[in-house]
Design a protein around this motif. Structure first.
Motif, PDB file in Angstrom:
ATOM      1  N   TRP A   1      46.669 -64.742 -68.020  1.00 22.11           N
ATOM      2  CA  TRP A   1      47.652 -64.640 -66.945  1.00 22.11           C
ATOM      3  C   TRP A   1      47.042 -64.207 -65.609  1.00 22.11           C
ATOM      4  O   TRP A   1      47.772 -64.052 -64.618  1.00 22.11           O
ATOM      5  N   ASP A   2      45.726 -64.019 -65.577  1.00 22.89           N
ATOM      6  CA  ASP A   2      45.100 -63.658 -64.305  1.00 22.89           C
ATOM      7  C   ASP A   2      45.342 -64.749 -63.269  1.00 22.89           C
ATOM      8  O   ASP A   2      45.475 -65.938 -63.603  1.00 22.89           O
ATOM      9  N   LEU A   3      45.368 -64.328 -62.009  1.00 23.10           N
ATOM     10  CA  LEU A   3      45.721 -65.228 -60.917  1.00 23.10           C
ATOM     11  C   LEU A   3      44.761 -66.416 -60.790  1.00 23.10           C
ATOM     12  O   LEU A   3      43.547 -66.263 -60.918  1.00 23.10           O
ATOM     13  N   ASN A   4      45.326 -67.573 -60.504  1.00 23.35           N
ATOM     14  CA  ASN A   4      44.513 -68.794 -60.338  1.00 23.35           C
ATOM     15  C   ASN A   4      43.957 -68.887 -58.906  1.00 23.35           C
ATOM     16  O   ASN A   4      44.105 -69.903 -58.217  1.00 23.35           O
ATOM     17  N   ALA A   5      43.322 -67.815 -58.470  1.00 21.35           N
ATOM     18  CA  ALA A   5      42.773 -67.744 -57.101  1.00 21.35           C
ATOM     19  C   ALA A   5      41.310 -68.158 -57.090  1.00 21.35           C
ATOM     20  O   ALA A   5      40.555 -67.860 -58.027  1.00 21.35           O
ATOM     21  N   LEU A   6      40.914 -68.839 -56.023  1.00 24.15           N
ATOM     22  CA  LEU A   6      39.489 -69.088 -55.806  1.00 24.15           C
ATOM     23  C   LEU A   6      38.776 -67.743 -55.676  1.00 24.15           C
ATOM     24  O   LEU A   6      39.354 -66.796 -55.134  1.00 24.15           O
ATOM     25  N   PRO A   7      37.561 -67.614 -56.151  1.00 25.64           N
ATOM     26  CA  PRO A   7      36.832 -66.341 -56.049  1.00 25.64           C
ATOM     27  C   PRO A   7      36.812 -65.812 -54.615  1.00 25.64           C
ATOM     28  O   PRO A   7      36.431 -66.532 -53.676  1.00 25.64           O
ATOM     29  N   GLY A   8      37.244 -64.567 -54.458  1.00 25.03           N
ATOM     30  CA  GLY A   8      37.250 -63.933 -53.142  1.00 25.03           C
ATOM     31  C   GLY A   8      38.334 -64.416 -52.212  1.00 25.03           C
ATOM     32  O   GLY A   8      38.324 -64.070 -51.012  1.00 25.03           O
ATOM     33  N   LYS A   9      39.295 -65.204 -52.726  1.00 27.45           N
ATOM     34  CA  LYS A   9      40.310 -65.802 -51.853  1.00 27.45           C
ATOM     35  C   LYS A   9      41.724 -65.354 -52.206  1.00 27.45           C
ATOM     36  O   LYS A   9      42.686 -66.055 -51.960  1.00 27.45           O
TER      37      LYS A   9
ATOM     38  N   LEU B   1      54.289 -77.995 -63.549  1.00 29.05           N
ATOM     39  CA  LEU B   1      54.741 -76.711 -63.023  1.00 29.05           C
ATOM     40  C   LEU B   1      53.652 -75.671 -63.251  1.00 29.05           C
ATOM     41  O   LEU B   1      53.155 -75.528 -64.371  1.00 29.05           O
ATOM     42  N   VAL B   2      53.300 -74.946 -62.203  1.00 29.98           N
ATOM     43  CA  VAL B   2      52.163 -74.021 -62.301  1.00 29.98           C
ATOM     44  C   VAL B   2      52.594 -72.609 -61.910  1.00 29.98           C
ATOM     45  O   VAL B   2      53.052 -72.375 -60.791  1.00 29.98           O
ATOM     46  N   CYS B   3      52.429 -71.668 -62.855  1.00 33.09           N
ATOM     47  CA  CYS B   3      52.897 -70.296 -62.648  1.00 33.09           C
ATOM     48  C   CYS B   3      51.784 -69.375 -62.146  1.00 33.09           C
ATOM     49  O   CYS B   3      51.801 -68.171 -62.403  1.00 33.09           O
ATOM     50  N   ALA B   4      50.805 -69.949 -61.442  1.00 34.78           N
ATOM     51  CA  ALA B   4      49.757 -69.179 -60.757  1.00 34.78           C
ATOM     52  C   ALA B   4      48.823 -68.422 -61.694  1.00 34.78           C
ATOM     53  O   ALA B   4      48.272 -67.388 -61.322  1.00 34.78           O
TER      54      ALA B   4
END
Length: 253
Positions: A244-252, A153-156
């Motif tokens: 807790w920072d978002l698990n977003a690809l850089p710039g995405k 389970l992944v909370c982003a």
């Protein structure tokens, strides 16, 4: 006799149709995460990160959300299939929440004064409205008693386990959960860091928050599962900071 055969055929056909409905949803979700979950390094932490920008403009997201709301009950399906489906639903709904809220630094940006993001409705599943907390704690943890779900389970968040870039399925569930556990354990910056010189075992905070799921003793559970050596049982335990920072690809995002 004819009536009995007809009843059996009806039940078998019904189960087959239901299974196809769930399989079709999982296959579409599988395609989505394959396209938008990629390996990268963020803040010095290697892992799987998400292209939320691409996800946001993909029509499949709303299609999956609509279909998820109208799926029939899971109750007749085998245990592993039910668990795989609920993991997929949790992860998809988390992706959807982030995708529809561009510019988030982290999922907690959506917290309200009296209701955090995990206790807010995230959509309908099988015809009923759910929160992420309800799915995790009142369904998955309550009924399946599987500690390794904490690595699925992944909370982003950056410190979460990797979001698997494929759907969980009944026939692969055991190997997928074990692989997720080992991948998380090997990530020294967010999973497990064994400091032999200082005799310190640094663990993700997940092992503290959900200690009861690991039999009340996370160190012993990890040793029993051949994740840490027996000598580490005598090490002092410290918990890694949870990013807790978002698990977003850089710039995405």
């Amino acid at each position: 006799m004819k009536n009995a055969i007809l009843v059996v055929l009806t039940v078998v056909l019904s189960c087959s149709i239901s299974a196809d409905v769930f399989d079709n949803w999982n296959e579409k979700y599988n395609g989505l995460v394959k396209d938008y979950v990629k390996s990268s390094t963020v803040k010095g932490i290697k892992g799987n990160y998400v292209d939320y920008k691409g996800l946001r403009s993909d029509k499949r997201v709303n299609q999956l959300r609509t279909q998820l709301a109208s799926l029939p009950s899971l109750s007749s399906l085998p245990r592993n299939k039910r668990l795989a489906c609920w993991i997929n639903y949790y992860n998809f709904l988390t992706l959807h929440v982030v995708a529809k809220n561009p510019g988030l630094k982290g999922l907690q940006d959506l917290n309200k004064p009296n209701k955090n993001v995990w206790n807010q409705s995230v959509g309908k599943v099988l015809g009923s409205s759910y929160t992420l907390d309800h799915i995790e704690h009142k369904i998955i943890r309550k009924y399946f008693k599987e500690p390794r779900i904490h690595f699925a389970l992944v909370c982003a968040a950056v410190s979460c386990p990797n979001l698997l870039n494929e759907a969980y399925t009944a026939n692969k569930l055991e190997s997928q959960l074990q692989s997720q556990l080992r991948a998380f354990a090997l990530n020294k910056k967010k999973g497990i860091n064994l400091d032999k010189n200082g005799r310190v075992l640094r663990l993700s905070s997940l092992f503290d928050w959900f200690k009861d799921d690991f039999g009340g003793n996370s160190k012993k559970w990890l040793q029993n599962n051949k994740i840490i050596p027996s000598y580490a049982l005598n090490y002092k335990v410290e918990y890694l900071n949870y990013d807790w920072d978002l698990n977003a690809l850089p710039g995405k995002n």
